[in-house]
Write a protein that holds these residues in place. Structure first.
Motif, mmCIF file in Angstrom:
data_model
loop_
_atom_site.group_PDB
_atom_site.id
_atom_site.type_symbol
_atom_site.label_atom_id
_atom_site.label_comp_id
_atom_site.label_asym_id
_atom_site.label_seq_id
_atom_site.Cartn_x
_atom_site.Cartn_y
_atom_site.Cartn_z
ATOM 1 N N ASN A 172 32.257 32.994 34.479
ATOM 2 C CA ASN A 172 32.159 32.199 35.703
ATOM 3 C C ASN A 172 33.368 32.461 36.578
ATOM 4 O O ASN A 172 34.510 32.474 36.091
ATOM 5 N N VAL A 173 33.142 32.673 37.879
ATOM 6 C CA VAL A 173 34.219 32.956 38.833
ATOM 7 C C VAL A 173 34.191 31.879 39.905
ATOM 8 O O VAL A 173 33.226 31.767 40.666
ATOM 9 N N ARG A 174 35.254 31.097 39.974
ATOM 10 C CA ARG A 174 35.340 30.013 40.953
ATOM 11 C C ARG A 174 36.398 30.379 41.995
ATOM 12 O O ARG A 174 37.557 30.648 41.659
ATOM 13 N N GLU A 208 31.142 29.693 43.967
ATOM 14 C CA GLU A 208 31.048 29.955 42.539
ATOM 15 C C GLU A 208 30.048 31.073 42.247
ATOM 16 O O GLU A 208 28.927 31.075 42.756
ATOM 17 N N LYS A 264 38.874 39.824 38.457
ATOM 18 C CA LYS A 264 39.945 39.086 39.133
ATOM 19 C C LYS A 264 40.624 39.955 40.184
ATOM 20 O O LYS A 264 40.887 39.510 41.315
ATOM 21 N N SER A 290 39.606 31.219 39.738
ATOM 22 C CA SER A 290 39.746 30.623 38.416
ATOM 23 C C SER A 290 38.515 31.024 37.628
ATOM 24 O O SER A 290 37.391 30.853 38.106
ATOM 25 N N MET A 291 38.694 31.582 36.429
ATOM 26 C CA MET A 291 37.568 32.148 35.691
ATOM 27 C C MET A 291 37.463 31.541 34.302
ATOM 28 O O MET A 291 38.472 31.230 33.660
ATOM 29 N N GLY A 292 36.227 31.378 33.861
ATOM 30 C CA GLY A 292 35.951 30.915 32.514
ATOM 31 C C GLY A 292 34.981 31.858 31.838
ATOM 32 O O GLY A 292 34.214 32.571 32.499
ATOM 33 N N SER A 309 35.957 27.411 33.537
ATOM 34 C CA SER A 309 36.555 27.874 34.792
ATOM 35 C C SER A 309 37.118 26.722 35.603
ATOM 36 O O SER A 309 38.139 26.858 36.267
ATOM 37 N N SER A 334 40.513 25.836 34.313
ATOM 38 C CA SER A 334 41.418 26.955 34.080
ATOM 39 C C SER A 334 42.611 26.864 35.013
ATOM 40 O O SER A 334 42.529 27.190 36.185
ATOM 41 N N PHE A 378 42.325 32.532 33.721
ATOM 42 C CA PHE A 378 41.184 32.896 32.886
ATOM 43 C C PHE A 378 41.249 32.106 31.589
ATOM 44 O O PHE A 378 42.296 32.043 30.939
#
Length: 762
Positions: free
Chosen positions: A225-227, A271, A293, A312-314, A336, A339, A345
């Motif tokens: 997931n990329v926020r 997101e 990233k 912010s990544m999860g 995320s 994070s 990450f």
């Protein structure tokens, strides 16, 4: 049928030919999948039915209304020949929208005649308008060698041909519209309208397939997931159109990172999520996350501005962190969202869900905290760096939870902003701080400035000026004793409106300060227009300035800029004498930090105000004019320098290495520094951090390349020979002190002139 039998045989033959043409075209209508296919078939059928020798279809261009040749039969080969064959007849049919019969083409007006037709022996023609709804979209022209082939029965059947083809076109158009509508609905249900990326619904639909594919290849399905962070500030800067461009560029960059056996989807406005079926182990996942990233945080050029995103990544791995495919997105979003480590990450763990539950519980409790009087204010002193006199206090919000006790501001203040409670709580802080400042005055304590932070949400309040005025009136506090602190990032939002709002606040008589200066992107062209009275240097720079030259350079630059603009300065986060000494040397006016006091509750800060401490503040010029620092000197030379210093009455400080020398320079007022050849790098840093200090190098080899290079770069005032004579050393050091005094006196005179002139740039 009887009527037909009474006709001459030639008429019956013509009629049967057109009937055959009509029948075959109707069968084609049932099978044709597109208008173009129907047009081509109609031309071929018209020629093969036996009555007509050539046929042509031209399409009407919607933009210009002109005809474009599409299909033909009967030997009309090239497009140029097709257009020439149609002549002005087809255009006349397009214009009138009615069927046209011409049994003698030679009798047509010159503008409608065509030599190609006569050369081919074609003497008669019929033009049929083909429609979609009420609009003529094409023209079918059929040609014959016989000038008497178009009797009434043929004409009637040709009109029926035109109607049937038009009916088919209309039906196909409606079907295309229906399919297009269904396609649009499907697209809207499965894709993001802004970026064209698959959405959450489509991702959830395909996750089981991707998981099965990963299992077949001996892998596990990985979801990342990329926020995107700080989008609200970027949106305020660029507006909706600019924000759309940011999202489109970001989506394309992320798409370039997608693995071959993977999928990228957009879950929301800020997101995205990757689902990868081809990542084998932790190393593959880490490399993939780093690539994502790096791609997302590359600077963007939008509307002439350079934009930097943070992400912010999860991450969650199916079968390792979560067995149920339906829970993968929930788990990865939790990772995320929370994070906050340096890498941005985080891999999912069950603890994150527990943290999220606590987050939700705390959010609910915050709504009740104001009603239950659980908030309170602590106050941290702001002190004159030279005199040690307390100049003001900063009001800092604290939450005393009934079960958990005092909760860190970093934990609950972001929640206040998320919940939209900051304006209400901020108004309470403002009112309470003003009442307390007024109460101190009623207790006979000297008036002092109280600083209150304004959040971005509070600053956007339409009635902010009225709220500030009301707080001052209710407390009976003069506006000159209130300072409002604005963050650097806040004033970047809608700069022109912000400047106008700041001027309105200034009209009340309050002062304004710029908090956390140096951490944002303030432009100097804007800064000179902001009606601020003071800037606060962020503690991240103060913490490292005596050890890192870059932080020291930033602090020097900020202070020099503030002095040139006529702004007051305050450094926050001052925790030791070394930092204080360096800030004093740079003429920072005020300090705030644990060196003087931590934030204190009302009772303790009141006691401190009654019995305030002061630092001794010797004249820095006088102290520096008799203090010499020796670094990295050999024992024999050090003994000689100690003897010279005692005889001259100088204060001698020594340090075995450069780091110790920098600590002494920060803590003491030193006019002259002497170092051996091993301390050349130390002297370079002294020049950068303390440019007014006079630097001497003592060496047995003054012709060494290192020495010559240092002299050429202006890092040294003088090079001393070794072994040295005591009298010579005394003369050189005395000369260096005179140089320092002359420089310091010039700087002091400039500062006095600036203060006398009262220069201030707004």
């Amino acid at each position: 049928m009887a009527a037909i039998m009474r006709k001459p045989r030639s008429t019956l033959k013509k009629t049967n030919s057109v009937l055959a043409m009509l029948s075959r075209i109707n069968r084609t209508i049932v099978r044709a999948e597109s208008p173009d296919e129907l047009y081509r078939a109609a031309c071929d059928i018209a020629v093969h039915c036996g009555l007509f020798d050539a046929a042509w279809v031209g399409l009407v261009k919607p933009a210009t209304g002109r005809l474009r040749a599409l299909a033909s039969a009967g030997g009309i080969a090239s497009l140029e020949e097709q257009l020439a064959a149609a002549g002005g007849l087809a255009d006349a049919v397009r214009s009138s929208g009615t069927l046209a019969i011409h049994e003698d083409l030679a009798a047509l007006p010159a503008a409608m005649r065509c030599d190609v037709l006569e050369q081919r022996g074609l003497h008669a023609a019929a033009g049929l308008p083909l429609r979609e709804g009420t609009h003529v979209v094409a023209v079918l022209v059929v040609y014959a060698t016989s000038a008497s082939c178009f009797d009434q029965s043929v004409v009637d059947l040709l009109a029926e041909v035109a109607d049937d083809i038009s009916f088919s076109l209309d039906h196909q158009l409606n079907e295309q519209r229906r399919l297009a509508a269904e396609s649009r609905l499907h697209y809207m249900a499965s894709y993001d309208a802004q970026t064209g990326m698959p959405n959450r619904a489509l991702l959830e639909e395909r996750l089981p397939q991707l998981a099965a594919r990963a299992a077949r290849n001996g892998n596990r399905l990985t979801v990342l997931n990329v926020r995107l962070l700080r989008l609200d500030k970027i949106a305020a800067l660029l507006g909706p159109a600019g924000m759309d461009e940011v999202m489109r560029i970001t989506a394309l960059r992320l798409e370039d990172c997608r693995t071959p056996d993977g999928m990228l989807a957009q879950l929301g406005h800020e997101e995205f999520a990757f689902a990868a079926a081809d990542l084998g182990d932790d190393a593959d996942i880490d490399a993939f996350a780093r690539a994502v990233k790096q791609a997302a945080e590359q600077p963007l050029q939008v509307h002439g501005k350079e934009i930097f995103l943070r992400v912010s990544m999860g991450c969650v791995v199916h079968g390792l962190h979560e067995e149920e495919i339906g829970y993968l997105l929930r788990r990865v979003r939790a990772a995320s969202r929370l994070s906050d480590d340096d890498s941005g990450f985080r891999v999912y763990s069950p603890e994150l869900d527990r943290d999220l539950e606590r987050h939700v519980e705390m959010e609910a409790e915050l709504y009740r905290a104001l009603e239950r009087d659980e908030f309170e204010l602590y106050y941290q002193p702001q002190v004159n760096a030279r005199t040690g006199v307390l100049a003001g206090v900063e009001a800092l919000l604290r939450w005393r939870h009934p079960q958990r006790g005092l909760i860190s501001p970093g934990e609950f203040i972001p929640l206040l902003e998320e919940c939209g409670l900051m304006p209400r709580v901020g108004t309470w802080v403002l009112r309470t701080a003003c009442l307390q400042a007024s109460e101190w005055q009623r207790q006979g304590l000297p008036p002092l400035r109280v600083a209150v932070n304004l959040s971005a949400q509070q600053f956007r309040m339409s009635n902010l000026v009225e709220c500030v005025q009301q707080a001052l009136d209710d407390a009976g506090l003069a506006a000159e004793h209130l300072e409002l602190e604005l963050t650097e990032s806040l004033i970047l939002e809608n700069a022109e409106q912000t400047i106008q709002a700041m001027h309105q606040l200034k009209k009340l008589g309050v002062s304004l300060s710029l908090d956390d200066f140096g951490t944002g992107y303030s432009s100097l062209s804007y800064l000179r227009r902001y009606p601020v009275d003071r800037i606060k240097i962020d503690q991240s720079f103060v913490r490292d300035m005596t050890e890192h030259r870059s932080s020291a350079a930033l602090v020097r630059s900020i202070l020099a800029m503030a002095h040139n603009l006529g702004l007051g300065t305050i450094a926050e986060g001052v925790e030791n004498d070394t930092q204080l000494g360096y800030l004093r040397k740079l003429d920072c006016q005020e300090i705030q930090g644990f060196l003087f006091s931590r934030p204190l509750p009302v009772e303790e800060i009141t006691q401190l105000l009654r019995d305030v401490r002061r630092w001794a503040s010797p004249d820095p010029l006088e102290a520096a004019s008799s203090t010499v620092l020796v670094v990295d000197a050999k024992p024999a030379v050090l003994q000689l320098l100690q003897s010279v210093a005692r005889r001259a009455g100088w204060k001698l400080l020594t340090a075995p290495h450069g780091s110790g020398g920098l600590e002494l320079l920060a803590a003491d007022n030193i006019g002259v520094v002497i170092a051996g050849i091993a301390g050349a790098d130390f002297l370079r840093r002294v020049r950068e951090m303390y440019p007014d200090t006079v630097r001497l190098l003592i060496t047995a080899d003054p012709e060494a390349a290192t020495v010559i290079d240092a002299v050429n770069r202006g890092e040294l005032y003088r090079v001393l020979d070794k072994p040295a004579d005591g009298n010579v050393l005394h003369d050189h050091i005395s000369d260096a002190f005179r140089r320092y005094e002359a420089n310091a006196a010039t700087l002091r005179l400039q500062a006095q002139l600036q203060e006398t002139n009262g220069m201030r740039v707004n």
